[in-house]
Design a protein around this motif. Structure first.
Motif, PDB file in Angstrom:
ATOM      1  N   ILE A  22      -1.547   0.900 -13.437  1.00 13.48           N
ATOM      2  CA  ILE A  22      -2.258   1.325 -14.644  1.00 13.48           C
ATOM      3  C   ILE A  22      -2.061   0.210 -15.660  1.00 13.48           C
ATOM      4  O   ILE A  22      -0.951   0.021 -16.169  1.00 13.48           O
ATOM      5  CB  ILE A  22      -1.716   2.659 -15.193  1.00 13.48           C
ATOM      6  CG1 ILE A  22      -1.829   3.754 -14.124  1.00 13.48           C
ATOM      7  CG2 ILE A  22      -2.470   3.047 -16.463  1.00 13.48           C
ATOM      8  CD1 ILE A  22      -1.212   5.079 -14.540  1.00 13.48           C
ATOM      9  N   PRO A  23      -3.091  -0.622 -15.926  1.00 18.65           N
ATOM     10  CA  PRO A  23      -2.922  -1.807 -16.783  1.00 18.65           C
ATOM     11  C   PRO A  23      -2.240  -1.482 -18.101  1.00 18.65           C
ATOM     12  O   PRO A  23      -2.619  -0.540 -18.806  1.00 18.65           O
ATOM     13  CB  PRO A  23      -4.366  -2.282 -16.999  1.00 18.65           C
ATOM     14  CG  PRO A  23      -5.097  -1.806 -15.783  1.00 18.65           C
ATOM     15  CD  PRO A  23      -4.484  -0.482 -15.452  1.00 18.65           C
ATOM     16  N   GLY A  24      -1.199  -2.258 -18.380  1.00 20.59           N
ATOM     17  CA  GLY A  24      -0.466  -2.085 -19.625  1.00 20.59           C
ATOM     18  C   GLY A  24       0.485  -0.919 -19.635  1.00 20.59           C
ATOM     19  O   GLY A  24       1.181  -0.695 -20.627  1.00 20.59           O
ATOM     20  N   VAL A  25       0.541  -0.155 -18.537  1.00 20.29           N
ATOM     21  CA  VAL A  25       1.395   1.028 -18.493  1.00 20.29           C
ATOM     22  C   VAL A  25       2.416   0.932 -17.371  1.00 20.29           C
ATOM     23  O   VAL A  25       3.622   0.993 -17.594  1.00 20.29           O
ATOM     24  CB  VAL A  25       0.555   2.321 -18.346  1.00 20.29           C
ATOM     25  CG1 VAL A  25       1.479   3.557 -18.267  1.00 20.29           C
ATOM     26  CG2 VAL A  25      -0.420   2.443 -19.497  1.00 20.29           C
ATOM     27  N   VAL A  26       1.938   0.770 -16.146  1.00 23.46           N
ATOM     28  CA  VAL A  26       2.856   0.794 -15.007  1.00 23.46           C
ATOM     29  C   VAL A  26       2.281   0.009 -13.845  1.00 23.46           C
ATOM     30  O   VAL A  26       1.066  -0.066 -13.651  1.00 23.46           O
ATOM     31  CB  VAL A  26       3.145   2.252 -14.578  1.00 23.46           C
ATOM     32  CG1 VAL A  26       1.908   2.896 -13.982  1.00 23.46           C
ATOM     33  CG2 VAL A  26       4.307   2.302 -13.583  1.00 23.46           C
ATOM     34  N   LYS A  27       3.175  -0.606 -13.093  1.00 19.71           N
ATOM     35  CA  LYS A  27       2.861  -1.157 -11.770  1.00 19.71           C
ATOM     36  C   LYS A  27       4.093  -0.899 -10.929  1.00 19.71           C
ATOM     37  O   LYS A  27       5.069  -1.628 -10.985  1.00 19.71           O
ATOM     38  CB  LYS A  27       2.550  -2.655 -11.806  1.00 19.71           C
ATOM     39  CG  LYS A  27       2.228  -3.244 -10.419  1.00 19.71           C
ATOM     40  CD  LYS A  27       2.034  -4.740 -10.480  1.00 19.71           C
ATOM     41  CE  LYS A  27       1.657  -5.307  -9.114  1.00 19.71           C
ATOM     42  NZ  LYS A  27       2.688  -5.136  -8.089  1.00 19.71           N
ATOM     43  N   ASP A  28       4.046   0.176 -10.164  1.00 20.53           N
ATOM     44  CA  ASP A  28       5.222   0.572  -9.387  1.00 20.53           C
ATOM     45  C   ASP A  28       4.769   1.453  -8.231  1.00 20.53           C
ATOM     46  O   ASP A  28       3.605   1.879  -8.161  1.00 20.53           O
ATOM     47  CB  ASP A  28       6.213   1.327 -10.271  1.00 20.53           C
ATOM     48  CG  ASP A  28       7.627   1.304  -9.699  1.00 20.53           C
ATOM     49  OD1 ASP A  28       7.812   0.727  -8.615  1.00 20.53           O
ATOM     50  OD2 ASP A  28       8.533   1.865 -10.339  1.00 20.53           O
ATOM     51  N   ALA A  29       5.702   1.686  -7.336  1.00 15.95           N
ATOM     52  CA  ALA A  29       5.397   2.506  -6.164  1.00 15.95           C
ATOM     53  C   ALA A  29       5.305   3.975  -6.575  1.00 15.95           C
ATOM     54  O   ALA A  29       6.233   4.515  -7.180  1.00 15.95           O
ATOM     55  CB  ALA A  29       6.457   2.307  -5.093  1.00 15.95           C
ATOM     56  N   VAL A  30       4.179   4.587  -6.243  1.00 18.99           N
ATOM     57  CA  VAL A  30       4.047   6.014  -6.497  1.00 18.99           C
ATOM     58  C   VAL A  30       4.632   6.806  -5.333  1.00 18.99           C
ATOM     59  O   VAL A  30       5.116   7.932  -5.505  1.00 18.99           O
ATOM     60  CB  VAL A  30       2.561   6.392  -6.747  1.00 18.99           C
ATOM     61  CG1 VAL A  30       1.695   6.122  -5.533  1.00 18.99           C
ATOM     62  CG2 VAL A  30       2.438   7.823  -7.211  1.00 18.99           C
ATOM     63  N   PHE A  31       4.637   6.179  -4.126  1.00 16.79           N
ATOM     64  CA  PHE A  31       5.330   6.723  -2.958  1.00 16.79           C
ATOM     65  C   PHE A  31       6.063   5.566  -2.269  1.00 16.79           C
ATOM     66  O   PHE A  31       5.529   4.462  -2.173  1.00 16.79           O
ATOM     67  CB  PHE A  31       4.357   7.381  -1.972  1.00 16.79           C
ATOM     68  CG  PHE A  31       3.643   8.581  -2.530  1.00 16.79           C
ATOM     69  CD1 PHE A  31       4.335   9.749  -2.826  1.00 16.79           C
ATOM     70  CD2 PHE A  31       2.279   8.549  -2.750  1.00 16.79           C
ATOM     71  CE1 PHE A  31       3.680  10.854  -3.341  1.00 16.79           C
ATOM     72  CE2 PHE A  31       1.609   9.640  -3.262  1.00 16.79           C
ATOM     73  CZ  PHE A  31       2.310  10.807  -3.563  1.00 16.79           C
ATOM     74  N   LEU A  45      -2.915   9.910  -3.392  1.00 19.97           N
ATOM     75  CA  LEU A  45      -3.215   8.751  -2.549  1.00 19.97           C
ATOM     76  C   LEU A  45      -4.672   8.329  -2.688  1.00 19.97           C
ATOM     77  O   LEU A  45      -4.986   7.132  -2.786  1.00 19.97           O
ATOM     78  CB  LEU A  45      -2.894   9.064  -1.085  1.00 19.97           C
ATOM     79  CG  LEU A  45      -1.405   9.204  -0.751  1.00 19.97           C
ATOM     80  CD1 LEU A  45      -1.218   9.841   0.617  1.00 19.97           C
ATOM     81  CD2 LEU A  45      -0.725   7.842  -0.800  1.00 19.97           C
ATOM     82  N   LEU A  46      -5.544   9.280  -2.729  1.00 22.64           N
ATOM     83  CA  LEU A  46      -6.970   8.963  -2.899  1.00 22.64           C
ATOM     84  C   LEU A  46      -7.242   8.351  -4.270  1.00 22.64           C
ATOM     85  O   LEU A  46      -8.079   7.455  -4.410  1.00 22.64           O
ATOM     86  CB  LEU A  46      -7.804  10.229  -2.697  1.00 22.64           C
ATOM     87  CG  LEU A  46      -7.817  10.806  -1.281  1.00 22.64           C
ATOM     88  CD1 LEU A  46      -8.528  12.152  -1.258  1.00 22.64           C
ATOM     89  CD2 LEU A  46      -8.488   9.836  -0.297  1.00 22.64           C
ATOM     90  N   SER A  47      -6.497   8.787  -5.285  1.00 25.21           N
ATOM     91  CA  SER A  47      -6.724   8.287  -6.645  1.00 25.21           C
ATOM     92  C   SER A  47      -6.309   6.834  -6.806  1.00 25.21           C
ATOM     93  O   SER A  47      -6.760   6.149  -7.728  1.00 25.21           O
ATOM     94  CB  SER A  47      -5.979   9.156  -7.666  1.00 25.21           C
ATOM     95  OG  SER A  47      -4.582   8.916  -7.606  1.00 25.21           O
TER      96      SER A  47
END
Length: 342
Positions: A22-31, A45-47
């Motif tokens: 999410i630009p400017g918010v997060v870049k990390d593993a969701v799973f 996962l689809l999102s």
């Protein structure tokens, strides 16, 4: 590892991290790898754009990216460094102490030449500080053949790719040369520069003498410092080809073995390095070290303070990258100065 539709993946084991950006918010593993996919995970996962995902299936011939990354880390890691948490097949190496970074360049090239894996490092032979990043490693695919990782181990046998030479506290003698300073016609502005550069590495001058341009006097003072137990002697000035500049002769007459008088580096072409009794450095510094922001002295000093013995051919190789551009805002060592090819 097998590919399946996301809607059909309930109950399967995820074999790689799924990253959400999410630009400017997060870049990390969701799973994370190893997560057992549940029904409620499917919309998430689809999102993130995953209509198909890789799930785990047993294969004794393959390694997951994170397991393979651990292999890369082990062949890279020397003493006084640690690794970051493995993430998406990546591990970074972090320095645990101040010192000079050494790289086995043949091994580094050999591993990167194998394909499907990579090691990216900062330049070797330059200072690093505790807490700084040394290198980053990564496995390119999600899974890789065990045989390929065994080959990586084989080409790096005998020692790690990276090591850190910590600085060694040294007793340093400083010999300021020049009749104009000796006779107090001008103020000594060279010595403060050297003391400041030594202070960058936590070192101090233990003995300091000012000499005229009489080469016999300079030789006698250098020998007296060595006899007094100095681990290194630095001589400032008197390094050009002018008739009155006799420091190179004075250093030679101590019996020290000259490694180089002259180097393909600007500023610093008239630099001299010798070793007394094979181990204690005697250094002759040209006048540019007094007024230029960065010179050959900045390339050599940390290595000498780490106890490294520098060879003549290493000076010859400094030609590529040996030109300081004297930038209005100096960013050394985060620039190209002193960073040639190999």
């Amino acid at each position: 590892m097998k590919l399946c539709k996301t809607e059909e993946a309930v109950g399967q084991i995820l074999c790689h991290d799924i990253t959400q950006i999410i630009p400017g918010v997060v870049k990390d593993a969701v799973f994370r790898k190893g997560h057992v996919i549940k029904e409620e995970d499917i919309p998430v996962l689809l999102s993130v754009g995953k209509e198909h995902i890789y799930v785990w299936e047993n294969d004794d011939t393959m390694l997951h990216e994170n397991e393979a990354a651990e292999v890369l880390y082990e062949i890279c890691r020397g003493e006084a460094m640690h690794g970051s948490e493995v993430k998406e097949g990546k591990i970074e190496l972090i320095a645990d102490c101040d010192g000079v970074l050494k790289i086995d360049r043949e091994k580094l090239l050999a591993v990167n030449s194998l394909g499907q894996m990579m090691i990216a490092a900062r330049h070797g032979d330059f200072p690093v500080k505790a807490g700084e990043k040394i290198a980053g490693t990564r496995i390119i695919p999600l899974v890789i053949e065990k045989e390929k990782m065994e080959r990586a181990k084989q080409v790096t046998e005998g020692g790690p790719i990276f090591s850190i030479l910590p600085y060694v506290q040294k007793k340093i003698g400083l010999v300021t040369t020049g009749s104009e300073v000796y006779k107090r016609r001008i103020q000594d502005k060279f010595s403060p520069v050297i003391k400041e550069k030594l202070a960058e590495y936590g070192m101090e001058v233990a003995m300091h003498e000012i000499c005229s341009d009489d080469h016999e006097q300079i030789t006698a003072v250098i020998r007296a410092m060595l006899d007094a137990g100095m681990d290194m002697v630095i001589c400032t000035g008197g390094m050009s080809v002018d008739p009155d500049d006799r420091t190179p002769l004075a250093i030679k007459n101590t019996g020290a073995e000259i490694v180089t008088y002259g180097a393909p580096v600007l500023p610093g072409a008239m630099f001299l390095l010798a070793y007394y009794e094979g181990e204690r450095p005697v250094v002759g510094l040209p006048g540019c070290v007094m007024y230029a922001k960065r010179t050959i002295f900045d390339l050599v000093l940390p290595r000498l303070l780490a106890g490294e013995k520098i060879k003549a051919e290493e000076f010859y190789a400094l030609g590529e990258g040996g030109l300081c551009l004297s930038c209005p805002v100096c960013t050394f060592p985060n620039c190209g100065f002193g960073k040639g090819g190999y």
